[in-house]
Scaffold this motif. Structure first.
Motif, PDB file in Angstrom:
ATOM      1  N   LEU A  80       0.996  -1.627  -0.332  1.00 34.72           N
ATOM      2  CA  LEU A  80      -0.084   0.271   0.490  1.00 34.72           C
ATOM      3  C   LEU A  80       0.886   1.143  -0.033  1.00 34.72           C
ATOM      4  CD1 LEU A  80      -3.197   0.763   0.334  1.00 34.72           C
ATOM      5  CD2 LEU A  80      -2.552   1.220   2.349  1.00 34.72           C
ATOM      6  N   LYS A  81       1.578   1.292   1.241  1.00 30.57           N
ATOM      7  CA  LYS A  81       2.881   2.940   1.080  1.00 30.57           C
ATOM      8  C   LYS A  81       3.754   2.350  -0.217  1.00 30.57           C
ATOM      9  CE  LYS A  81       6.784   4.092   3.668  1.00 30.57           C
ATOM     10  NZ  LYS A  81       7.695   3.772   3.274  1.00 30.57           N
ATOM     11  N   HIS A  82       4.109   1.815  -0.761  1.00 30.29           N
ATOM     12  CA  HIS A  82       4.658   1.683  -2.346  1.00 30.29           C
ATOM     13  C   HIS A  82       3.256   1.593  -3.317  1.00 30.29           C
ATOM     14  CE1 HIS A  82       7.575   0.430  -5.574  1.00 30.29           C
ATOM     15  NE2 HIS A  82       6.443  -0.619  -6.241  1.00 30.29           N
ATOM     16  N   CYS A  83       2.238   1.475  -3.406  1.00 30.35           N
ATOM     17  CA  CYS A  83       1.074   2.262  -4.338  1.00 30.35           C
ATOM     18  C   CYS A  83       1.899   3.986  -4.407  1.00 30.35           C
ATOM     19  CB  CYS A  83      -0.138   1.367  -4.172  1.00 30.35           C
ATOM     20  SG  CYS A  83      -0.222  -0.324  -4.443  1.00 30.35           S
ATOM     21  N   LEU A  84       1.100   4.244  -2.951  1.00 30.75           N
ATOM     22  CA  LEU A  84       0.948   5.660  -2.303  1.00 30.75           C
ATOM     23  C   LEU A  84       2.648   6.633  -2.539  1.00 30.75           C
ATOM     24  CD1 LEU A  84      -0.306   5.347   0.562  1.00 30.75           C
ATOM     25  CD2 LEU A  84      -1.804   5.894  -1.419  1.00 30.75           C
ATOM     26  N   GLU A  85       3.558   5.630  -2.450  1.00 32.21           N
ATOM     27  CA  GLU A  85       4.498   6.510  -2.829  1.00 32.21           C
ATOM     28  C   GLU A  85       4.211   6.978  -5.062  1.00 32.21           C
ATOM     29  OE1 GLU A  85       7.467   4.216  -1.268  1.00 32.21           O
ATOM     30  OE2 GLU A  85       7.450   6.205   0.906  1.00 32.21           O
ATOM     31  N   ALA A  86       4.037   6.077  -5.332  1.00 33.58           N
ATOM     32  CA  ALA A  86       3.938   5.710  -7.218  1.00 33.58           C
ATOM     33  C   ALA A  86       3.359   6.793  -7.644  1.00 33.58           C
ATOM     34  CB  ALA A  86       3.392   4.286  -7.717  1.00 33.58           C
ATOM     35  N   ALA A  87       1.746   7.334  -6.744  1.00 35.39           N
ATOM     36  CA  ALA A  87       1.121   8.503  -6.969  1.00 35.39           C
ATOM     37  C   ALA A  87       1.101   9.465  -6.054  1.00 35.39           C
ATOM     38  CB  ALA A  87      -0.321   8.257  -6.006  1.00 35.39           C
ATOM     39  N   GLY A  88       2.724   9.857  -5.720  1.00 33.64           N
ATOM     40  CA  GLY A  88       3.642  11.044  -5.436  1.00 33.64           C
ATOM     41  C   GLY A  88       2.802  11.084  -3.430  1.00 33.64           C
ATOM     42  N   THR A  89       2.108  10.307  -3.523  1.00 35.01           N
ATOM     43  CA  THR A  89       2.002  10.496  -1.989  1.00 35.01           C
ATOM     44  C   THR A  89       2.197   9.824  -0.485  1.00 35.01           C
ATOM     45  OG1 THR A  89      -0.099  11.600  -0.490  1.00 35.01           O
ATOM     46  CG2 THR A  89      -0.598   9.401  -1.969  1.00 35.01           C
ATOM     47  N   SER A  90       1.875   9.611   0.078  1.00 41.76           N
ATOM     48  CA  SER A  90       2.368   9.153   1.255  1.00 41.76           C
ATOM     49  C   SER A  90       1.437   8.503   2.164  1.00 41.76           C
ATOM     50  CB  SER A  90       3.570   9.700   2.124  1.00 41.76           C
ATOM     51  OG  SER A  90       2.244  10.789   2.581  1.00 41.76           O
ATOM     52  N   LEU A  91       1.608   7.620   3.344  1.00 41.20           N
ATOM     53  CA  LEU A  91       0.701   7.031   4.366  1.00 41.20           C
ATOM     54  C   LEU A  91       0.657   7.886   5.483  1.00 41.20           C
ATOM     55  CD1 LEU A  91       2.606   3.819   5.805  1.00 41.20           C
ATOM     56  CD2 LEU A  91       0.450   4.153   4.733  1.00 41.20           C
ATOM     57  N   GLU A  92       0.972   9.349   5.695  1.00 43.13           N
ATOM     58  CA  GLU A  92       0.907  10.481   6.202  1.00 43.13           C
ATOM     59  C   GLU A  92      -0.964  11.045   5.418  1.00 43.13           C
ATOM     60  OE1 GLU A  92       3.828   9.970   5.958  1.00 43.13           O
ATOM     61  OE2 GLU A  92       4.329   8.903   7.426  1.00 43.13           O
ATOM     62  N   ASN A  93      -1.043  11.056   4.827  1.00 42.93           N
ATOM     63  CA  ASN A  93      -1.405  11.622   3.385  1.00 42.93           C
ATOM     64  C   ASN A  93      -3.616  10.520   3.288  1.00 42.93           C
ATOM     65  OD1 ASN A  93      -0.586  14.448   3.583  1.00 42.93           O
ATOM     66  ND2 ASN A  93       0.451  13.443   1.319  1.00 42.93           N
ATOM     67  N   VAL A  94      -3.268   9.678   4.160  1.00 42.80           N
ATOM     68  CA  VAL A  94      -4.360   8.570   4.245  1.00 42.80           C
ATOM     69  C   VAL A  94      -5.026   9.292   5.150  1.00 42.80           C
ATOM     70  CG1 VAL A  94      -4.650   5.832   4.430  1.00 42.80           C
ATOM     71  CG2 VAL A  94      -3.179   6.328   3.601  1.00 42.80           C
ATOM     72  N   VAL A  95      -6.349   9.327   3.904  1.00 39.02           N
ATOM     73  CA  VAL A  95      -7.507  10.061   4.981  1.00 39.02           C
ATOM     74  C   VAL A  95      -8.703   8.352   5.523  1.00 39.02           C
ATOM     75  CG1 VAL A  95      -7.564  12.075   4.138  1.00 39.02           C
ATOM     76  CG2 VAL A  95      -9.100  10.558   2.608  1.00 39.02           C
ATOM     77  N   MET A  96      -8.724   7.327   4.227  1.00 40.35           N
ATOM     78  CA  MET A  96      -9.589   6.909   5.075  1.00 40.35           C
ATOM     79  C   MET A  96      -9.059   5.324   4.868  1.00 40.35           C
ATOM     80  SD  MET A  96     -12.628   5.681   5.801  1.00 40.35           S
ATOM     81  CE  MET A  96     -13.676   3.624   5.942  1.00 40.35           C
ATOM     82  N   VAL A  97      -8.791   4.398   5.325  1.00 33.04           N
ATOM     83  CA  VAL A  97      -8.454   2.684   5.308  1.00 33.04           C
ATOM     84  C   VAL A  97      -9.509   1.318   5.193  1.00 33.04           C
ATOM     85  CG1 VAL A  97      -7.043   0.788   5.989  1.00 33.04           C
ATOM     86  CG2 VAL A  97      -6.470   3.273   5.681  1.00 33.04           C
ATOM     87  N   ARG A  98      -9.721   0.823   4.613  1.00 32.22           N
ATOM     88  CA  ARG A  98     -10.532  -0.408   4.620  1.00 32.22           C
ATOM     89  C   ARG A  98     -10.114  -1.757   4.744  1.00 32.22           C
ATOM     90  NH1 ARG A  98     -12.860   2.981   0.875  1.00 32.22           N
ATOM     91  NH2 ARG A  98     -14.792   3.632   1.605  1.00 32.22           N
ATOM     92  N   ILE A  99     -10.105  -2.512   6.146  1.00 30.33           N
ATOM     93  CA  ILE A  99      -9.316  -4.028   5.987  1.00 30.33           C
ATOM     94  C   ILE A  99     -10.245  -5.151   5.588  1.00 30.33           C
ATOM     95  CG2 ILE A  99      -8.168  -5.593   7.067  1.00 30.33           C
ATOM     96  CD1 ILE A  99      -6.825  -2.748   8.337  1.00 30.33           C
ATOM     97  N   TYR A 100      -9.549  -6.083   4.261  1.00 27.79           N
ATOM     98  CA  TYR A 100     -10.658  -7.244   4.353  1.00 27.79           C
ATOM     99  C   TYR A 100      -9.867  -7.611   5.140  1.00 27.79           C
ATOM    100  CZ  TYR A 100     -13.066  -3.587   1.335  1.00 27.79           C
ATOM    101  OH  TYR A 100     -13.849  -2.581   0.766  1.00 27.79           O
ATOM    102  N   ALA A 101     -10.723  -8.859   5.780  1.00 30.40           N
ATOM    103  CA  ALA A 101      -9.797  -9.872   6.131  1.00 30.40           C
ATOM    104  C   ALA A 101     -10.238 -11.540   6.212  1.00 30.40           C
ATOM    105  CB  ALA A 101      -9.102  -9.996   7.577  1.00 30.40           C
ATOM    106  N   VAL A 102     -10.327 -13.276   6.062  1.00 34.84           N
ATOM    107  CA  VAL A 102     -10.769 -13.809   6.007  1.00 34.84           C
ATOM    108  C   VAL A 102     -11.249 -14.684   7.474  1.00 34.84           C
ATOM    109  CG1 VAL A 102     -10.126 -14.313   3.455  1.00 34.84           C
ATOM    110  CG2 VAL A 102      -8.785 -15.109   5.511  1.00 34.84           C
ATOM    111  N   ASN A 103     -11.227 -13.860   8.668  1.00 34.24           N
ATOM    112  CA  ASN A 103     -11.363 -13.981   9.814  1.00 34.24           C
ATOM    113  C   ASN A 103     -11.375 -13.098  11.246  1.00 34.24           C
ATOM    114  OD1 ASN A 103     -11.383 -14.994  12.745  1.00 34.24           O
ATOM    115  ND2 ASN A 103     -10.065 -17.318  11.504  1.00 34.24           N
ATOM    116  N   SER A 104     -12.887 -13.514  11.202  1.00 34.19           N
ATOM    117  CA  SER A 104     -12.730 -11.734  12.279  1.00 34.19           C
ATOM    118  C   SER A 104     -11.499 -11.914  13.418  1.00 34.19           C
ATOM    119  CB  SER A 104     -13.445 -11.213  12.741  1.00 34.19           C
ATOM    120  OG  SER A 104     -14.360 -12.859  13.518  1.00 34.19           O
ATOM    121  N   GLY A 105     -11.559 -12.927  13.822  1.00 30.63           N
ATOM    122  CA  GLY A 105     -10.533 -13.114  14.713  1.00 30.63           C
ATOM    123  C   GLY A 105      -9.534 -13.071  14.416  1.00 30.63           C
TER     124      GLY A 105
END
Length: 130
Positions: free
Chosen positions: A63-88
């Motif tokens: 994700l960080k690599h993708c953001l940097e390719a777009a000229g931004t960074s983790l510090e500029n993230v305003v929304m995240v969605r995490i999808y996982a196969v186990n709520s545990g």
């Protein structure tokens, strides 16, 4: 401003090779949108195997690599969605996530899902300010 598709070194080619109809990163309206990113190795484009903490770390690095390719960074993230196969996995994911967003974390949603057609347990997407 029109939509701009951002080419992400190594990872965009890896996604195209899988035949998945998506762009990893698009920009528009002053924002950067990163598609759900599984645990991809940013050097090879292959899937990173391991427990949920290993996979979470790999997904966040990608994700960080993708953001940097777009000229931004983790510090500029305003929304995240995490999808996982186990709520545990929630607490283990949070341990890794906190290392990447230790202060003023972005808004976030955690979504349990059934599965994916490939062997991984997590996918993370985000929206950031360009």
């Amino acid at each position: 401003m029109k939509k701009e598709v951002v080419e992400v070194p190594v990872l965009s080619a890896a996604v195209r090779a899988l035949g998945v109809p998506l762009s990893l990163v698009t920009k528009g309206a002053g924002l950067v949108f990163v598609s759900g990113t599984p645990p991809l190795d940013i050097s090879t484009g292959g899937l990173v195997k391991g427990d949920i903490e290993v996979q979470t770390e790999a997904s966040l690095k990608a994700l960080k690599h993708c953001l940097e390719a777009a000229g931004t960074s983790l510090e500029n993230v305003v929304m995240v969605r995490i999808y996982a196969v186990n709520s545990g996995f929630y607490n283990a994911i949070n341990r890794v996530y906190f290392r990447h967003f230790p202060e003023n974390p972005p808004s976030r949603t955690f979504v349990p899902v059934a599965s994916w057609p490939m062997e991984f347990d997590i996918e993370i997407e985000c929206v950031a300010v360009a």
